[in-house]
Scaffold this motif. Structure first.
Motif, PDB file in Angstrom:
ATOM      1  N   ASP A  58       0.823  -1.215   0.000  1.00 15.81           N
ATOM      2  CA  ASP A  58       0.000   0.000   0.000  1.00 15.81           C
ATOM      3  C   ASP A  58       0.854   1.261   0.000  1.00 15.81           C
ATOM      4  O   ASP A  58       0.555   2.232  -0.704  1.00 15.81           O
ATOM      5  CB  ASP A  58      -0.936   0.005   1.211  1.00 15.81           C
ATOM      6  N   ASN A  61       2.279   1.681  -3.459  1.00 20.47           N
ATOM      7  CA  ASN A  61       1.251   2.120  -4.408  1.00 20.47           C
ATOM      8  C   ASN A  61       1.039   3.625  -4.336  1.00 20.47           C
ATOM      9  O   ASN A  61       0.917   4.312  -5.359  1.00 20.47           O
ATOM     10  CB  ASN A  61      -0.070   1.397  -4.141  1.00 20.47           C
ATOM     11  N   ASP A  62       0.966   4.142  -3.116  1.00 18.68           N
ATOM     12  CA  ASP A  62       0.780   5.587  -2.955  1.00 18.68           C
ATOM     13  C   ASP A  62       1.974   6.367  -3.490  1.00 18.68           C
ATOM     14  O   ASP A  62       1.812   7.385  -4.171  1.00 18.68           O
ATOM     15  CB  ASP A  62       0.546   5.926  -1.482  1.00 18.68           C
ATOM     16  N   ARG A  70      -5.831   5.639  -6.271  1.00 17.74           N
ATOM     17  CA  ARG A  70      -7.126   5.726  -5.584  1.00 17.74           C
ATOM     18  C   ARG A  70      -8.212   6.261  -6.520  1.00 17.74           C
ATOM     19  O   ARG A  70      -9.374   5.837  -6.445  1.00 17.74           O
ATOM     20  CB  ARG A  70      -6.997   6.615  -4.344  1.00 17.74           C
ATOM     21  N   LYS A  73      -9.176   3.448  -8.966  1.00 14.73           N
ATOM     22  CA  LYS A  73     -10.059   2.461  -8.318  1.00 14.73           C
ATOM     23  C   LYS A  73     -11.457   3.041  -8.101  1.00 14.73           C
ATOM     24  O   LYS A  73     -12.459   2.328  -8.238  1.00 14.73           O
ATOM     25  CB  LYS A  73      -9.432   1.992  -7.008  1.00 14.73           C
ATOM     26  N   ARG A  74     -11.524   4.323  -7.783  1.00  6.53           N
ATOM     27  CA  ARG A  74     -12.830   4.961  -7.637  1.00  6.53           C
ATOM     28  C   ARG A  74     -13.584   4.941  -8.961  1.00  6.53           C
ATOM     29  O   ARG A  74     -14.798   4.697  -9.002  1.00  6.53           O
ATOM     30  CB  ARG A  74     -12.632   6.413  -7.165  1.00  6.53           C
ATOM     31  N   THR A  95      -4.650  -6.165  -1.202  1.00  5.71           N
ATOM     32  CA  THR A  95      -4.867  -5.591   0.127  1.00  5.71           C
ATOM     33  C   THR A  95      -6.263  -5.002   0.299  1.00  5.71           C
ATOM     34  O   THR A  95      -6.528  -4.339   1.293  1.00  5.71           O
ATOM     35  CB  THR A  95      -3.803  -4.533   0.441  1.00  5.71           C
ATOM     36  N   ASP A  97      -8.488  -2.781  -1.413  1.00  4.49           N
ATOM     37  CA  ASP A  97      -9.034  -1.436  -1.624  1.00  4.49           C
ATOM     38  C   ASP A  97     -10.423  -1.479  -2.255  1.00  4.49           C
ATOM     39  O   ASP A  97     -11.350  -0.785  -1.807  1.00  4.49           O
ATOM     40  CB  ASP A  97      -8.091  -0.610  -2.513  1.00  4.49           C
ATOM     41  N   LYS A 101     -14.603  -0.832  -0.484  1.00  2.00           N
ATOM     42  CA  LYS A 101     -15.644   0.040  -1.045  1.00  2.00           C
ATOM     43  C   LYS A 101     -16.876  -0.757  -1.450  1.00  2.00           C
ATOM     44  O   LYS A 101     -18.013  -0.359  -1.194  1.00  2.00           O
ATOM     45  CB  LYS A 101     -15.078   0.817  -2.230  1.00  2.00           C
ATOM     46  N   GLY A 125      -4.405  -8.089   3.316  1.00  2.00           N
ATOM     47  CA  GLY A 125      -5.741  -7.558   3.040  1.00  2.00           C
ATOM     48  C   GLY A 125      -6.726  -7.852   4.150  1.00  2.00           C
ATOM     49  O   GLY A 125      -7.505  -6.982   4.563  1.00  2.00           O
ATOM     50  N   LYS A 128      -5.924  -5.642   7.174  1.00  3.47           N
ATOM     51  CA  LYS A 128      -6.257  -4.243   6.882  1.00  3.47           C
ATOM     52  C   LYS A 128      -7.761  -3.999   6.956  1.00  3.47           C
ATOM     53  O   LYS A 128      -8.224  -3.022   7.576  1.00  3.47           O
ATOM     54  CB  LYS A 128      -5.725  -3.885   5.499  1.00  3.47           C
TER      55      LYS A 128
END
Length: 272
Positions: A58, A61-62, A70, A73-74, A95, A97, A101, A125, A128
């Motif tokens: 994670d 990735n950021d 992000r 993925k949204r 993980t 994400d 959601k 995952g 988390k």
């Protein structure tokens, strides 16, 4: 599941090798990044990569995407058509994400299965999501995308984000996904792809092969895994090739949407 694009000298070759399992005199071979390996060795090598990067996945990735992953993925969630009560498979979910959601949207009557072939990623995952309070309607399954352990016509939606390029037999995976989707269900493939502009591709190459492995070494103490991740993107089918592969697996009304200049693309297809 992560970020990169390669020497322009291999562009044409890569497109021809994308689904490659090449028959040699003695063995079947495939690509592991730019390396040619025996087919049965690829799963082991990919597993080693993600065992190594799972703990820092994670964070990396950021850093690698400057947080833009992000938004990608949204966008995937927004295009999924997810509703309360849906049954969803988040394949190569890593993980979690997307699972987090989806879980909130499908509610108590729905279910999200977070599936990944790599146990280290799956455990990261699980921990988390539990820390986030995402429990009750989420299941965790260690599964190979090429031979999914689910009944026919089970899921309303299947997503695979940044995972298809690591699958050895992508055609088998797409067929397996098609089988487990309900009629009327949809597949969304979020994956690194081919930049649509030459200038962007050149900048992306410099970033992927000069900066990314160094970042991996500093943050995750693993330059080699991030070198592989960069190479694996160059060996992945381009936008139109993947669209055609989805159609060959039976998907209809297939389409794709380029994101960030084609560095990432969201492919969508339906089972009717």
């Amino acid at each position: 599941m992560s970020t990169e694009q390669a020497n322009s000298t291999s562009e044409t070759t890569a497109n021809h090798e994308v689904t490659a399992q090449v028959n040699s005199a003695d063995d079947q071979t495939t690509h592991f990044g730019y390396e040619t390996v025996k087919t049965e060795e690829k799963v082991k090598k990919v597993a080693e990569v993600f065992h190594s990067v799972a703990a820092k996945y994670d964070v990396m990735n950021d850093l690698m995407s400057m947080g833009i992953h992000r938004l990608w993925k949204r966008f995937t969630i927004d295009n999924s058509g997810v509703r309360s009560g849906h049954q969803i498979l988040d394949l190569a979910g890593g993980t979690g994400d997307l699972t987090a959601k989806f879980s909130r949207i499908v509610g108590e009557k729905g279910k999200v299965v977070l599936a990944d072939i790599n146990n280290s990623m799956l455990e990261v995952g699980r921990e988390k999501l539990r820390d986030l309070g995402v429990v009750g309607n989420v299941e965790y399954v260690q599964a190979n995308a090429e031979c999914l352990p689910f009944a026919d016509n089970t899921f309303d939606i299947v997503t695979i984000a940044f995972g298809l390029r690591n699958v050895t037999d992508k055609d088998a995976a797409l067929s397996s996904i098609y089988r487990v989707l309900k009629p009327g269900g949809r597949l969304l493939v979020l994956e690194f792809s081919k930049p649509t502009q030459d200038w962007l591709a050149k900048i992306y190459d410099v970033y992927s092969f000069n900066i990314l492995p160094k970042m991996g070494e500093l943050v995750a103490n693993d330059a080699d895994s991030y070198q592989y991740l960069a190479e694996s993107i160059r060996m992945h089918p381009d936008q139109d090739t993947l669209k055609g592969m989805m159609e060959n697996a039976g998907f209809e009304e297939t389409s794709y949407h380029n994101l960030t200049g084609g560095i990432v693309a969201l492919h969508k297809g339906f089972k009717f």
